[in-house]
Design a protein around this motif. Structure first.
Motif, PDB file in Angstrom:
ATOM      1  N   GLY A 274     -14.366  57.556   5.653  1.00  0.00           N
ATOM      2  CA  GLY A 274     -14.898  55.707   5.039  1.00  0.00           C
ATOM      3  C   GLY A 274     -14.442  55.565   3.738  1.00  0.00           C
ATOM      4  N   PRO A 275     -14.657  53.925   3.339  1.00  0.00           N
ATOM      5  CA  PRO A 275     -13.969  53.120   2.631  1.00  0.00           C
ATOM      6  C   PRO A 275     -14.705  53.604   1.152  1.00  0.00           C
ATOM      7  CG  PRO A 275     -16.028  52.108   3.692  1.00  0.00           C
ATOM      8  CD  PRO A 275     -15.779  53.141   4.441  1.00  0.00           C
ATOM      9  N   ILE A 276     -13.726  53.313   0.531  1.00  0.00           N
ATOM     10  CA  ILE A 276     -13.218  53.813  -1.307  1.00  0.00           C
ATOM     11  C   ILE A 276     -13.199  52.634  -1.567  1.00  0.00           C
ATOM     12  CG2 ILE A 276     -12.350  55.144  -2.507  1.00  0.00           C
ATOM     13  CD1 ILE A 276     -11.909  57.259  -0.398  1.00  0.00           C
ATOM     14  N   ASN A 277     -14.317  52.363  -2.743  1.00  0.00           N
ATOM     15  CA  ASN A 277     -13.965  51.265  -3.599  1.00  0.00           C
ATOM     16  C   ASN A 277     -13.758  51.776  -4.747  1.00  0.00           C
ATOM     17  OD1 ASN A 277     -14.651  48.796  -4.534  1.00  0.00           O
ATOM     18  ND2 ASN A 277     -17.104  49.341  -4.518  1.00  0.00           N
TER      19      ASN A 277
ATOM     20  N   ASP B 108      -1.969  54.378   5.501  1.00  0.00           N
ATOM     21  CA  ASP B 108      -3.090  54.512   4.695  1.00  0.00           C
ATOM     22  C   ASP B 108      -4.349  55.874   5.367  1.00  0.00           C
ATOM     23  OD1 ASP B 108      -2.816  53.709   1.585  1.00  0.00           O
ATOM     24  OD2 ASP B 108      -3.757  52.009   2.932  1.00  0.00           O
ATOM     25  N   HIS B 109      -3.845  56.969   4.977  1.00  0.00           N
ATOM     26  CA  HIS B 109      -5.117  58.134   5.116  1.00  0.00           C
ATOM     27  C   HIS B 109      -4.845  59.106   4.345  1.00  0.00           C
ATOM     28  CE1 HIS B 109      -0.551  59.702   6.661  1.00  0.00           C
ATOM     29  NE2 HIS B 109      -1.799  60.814   6.242  1.00  0.00           N
ATOM     30  N   HIS B 110      -5.934  59.753   4.427  1.00  0.00           N
ATOM     31  CA  HIS B 110      -5.908  61.581   3.534  1.00  0.00           C
ATOM     32  C   HIS B 110      -5.864  62.860   4.434  1.00  0.00           C
ATOM     33  CE1 HIS B 110      -8.085  58.234   1.711  1.00  0.00           C
ATOM     34  NE2 HIS B 110      -8.826  57.808   2.866  1.00  0.00           N
TER      35      HIS B 110
ATOM     36  N   SER C 260      -2.033  52.638  -3.388  1.00  0.00           N
ATOM     37  CA  SER C 260      -2.330  52.986  -2.375  1.00  0.00           C
ATOM     38  C   SER C 260      -3.909  54.012  -2.982  1.00  0.00           C
ATOM     39  CB  SER C 260      -1.081  54.138  -2.234  1.00  0.00           C
ATOM     40  OG  SER C 260      -1.593  55.252  -3.846  1.00  0.00           O
TER      41      SER C 260
ATOM     42  N   ASN D 163      -9.119  57.491   8.445  1.00  0.00           N
ATOM     43  CA  ASN D 163     -10.044  57.106   7.864  1.00  0.00           C
ATOM     44  C   ASN D 163     -11.244  57.048   7.822  1.00  0.00           C
ATOM     45  OD1 ASN D 163      -8.484  56.217   5.718  1.00  0.00           O
ATOM     46  ND2 ASN D 163      -7.425  54.356   7.105  1.00  0.00           N
ATOM     47  N   SER D 164     -11.759  57.072   8.722  1.00  0.00           N
ATOM     48  CA  SER D 164     -13.253  56.936   9.580  1.00  0.00           C
ATOM     49  C   SER D 164     -13.742  58.489   8.854  1.00  0.00           C
ATOM     50  CB  SER D 164     -13.487  57.284  10.903  1.00  0.00           C
ATOM     51  OG  SER D 164     -12.560  57.932  11.620  1.00  0.00           O
TER      52      SER D 164
END
Ligand code: MN
Ligand code: MN
Ligand code: ZN
Ligand code: ZN
Lengths: 132, 132
Positions: free
Chosen positions: B108-111, B87-89, B123, B104-105
DNA sequence: ACACTTATTTAGAACCATTATAAACTACCC
DNA sequence: GGGTAGTTTATAATGGTTCTAAATAAGTGT
């Protein structure tokens, strides 16, 4: 008519075809997502005279360029467009192949920490894929 | 050979063509993004015998189905694939039409607060468009 | 209203990434 | 080796999108 000025102010001549497409796209309660084929069908349903497919493509691209529509990045055999041009995110239902808007409050702010030299961020979009 | 077992364990016969494509895709330092045409070119550069375009398509789809590749949702006239299946962007540079991984760092986390009845999240991907 | 210029519409052709076809070939199992 | 199912391959078909160029319509100046 409310769309004549909008078009003129954008440097687009307010033709009969463009005004009809404006009605279908913008004279509705809610924003929505569509493919060119779906838009063509809506136009057929709403109006008597037909608009050629080339004109539908031309108009959608003209409106996109002017910022009245945006493309949604998604892997499909057809391009998806959005009448909601504000920054927002999407659910994509893989089973039904349906797009659903996510409000920014549904996702929260996204802070992109990495920077690329000489480039600026144009948009940040989240795509959440759903399955049964 | 290291890819023979990988393929057999996935129910895919380790053919010469598939092993060659494995070399190009997976026997490299870094993960990368590619289109089918770019992959075809890499195969030509790396190997003497040619692999038919149909086989390249078949293999990429087979690997995607097995989770060894994933498609990147992006609006382009060609489909983009990723050998990084975590999982990455992504950054997408609109000027150069280049994709760049975001850790991912870096985001940051996506809620995702909204829920759709009977659907689960498969995903969550962020696409950051860049321009000059 | 008229002539003139430029933008737009249109049907159809062209484009081209992707998928389908079906025959030849190959890996696998006994 | 023989049988079978899976794979490769060249090639054709598909289909969304773009291109073309001729007809039409809109804007502008008089
Ligand atoms: Mn466009
Ligand atoms: Mn696929
Ligand atoms: Zn939307
Ligand atoms: Zn990636």
């Amino acid at each position: 008519m409310k769309y004549i000025d909008k078009l003129r102010n954008s440097g687009l001549r307010p033709t009969k075809q463009r005004l009809q497409i404006c009605e279908v796209l913008f004279n509705v309660e809610k924003t929505f997502h569509f493919t060119i084929n779906e838009l063509e069908q809506k136009i057929k349903d709403k109006t008597d005279n037909k608009i050629s497919l080339a004109t539908v493509y031309n108009t959608v691209h003209a409106f996109e360029k002017k910022g009245y529509l945006k493309q949604i990045p998604i892997n499909s055999n057809q391009t998806y467009f959005d009448t909601n041009v504000t920054d927002h995110h999407h659910f994509y239902d893989l089973n039904d192949q349906k797009l659903i808007d996510l409000e920014n409050s549904d996702v929260g702010p996204i802070n992109i920490k990495k920077k690329i030299n000489g480039k600026k961020i144009k948009s940040v979009e989240v795509l959440v894929k759903l399955e049964d």
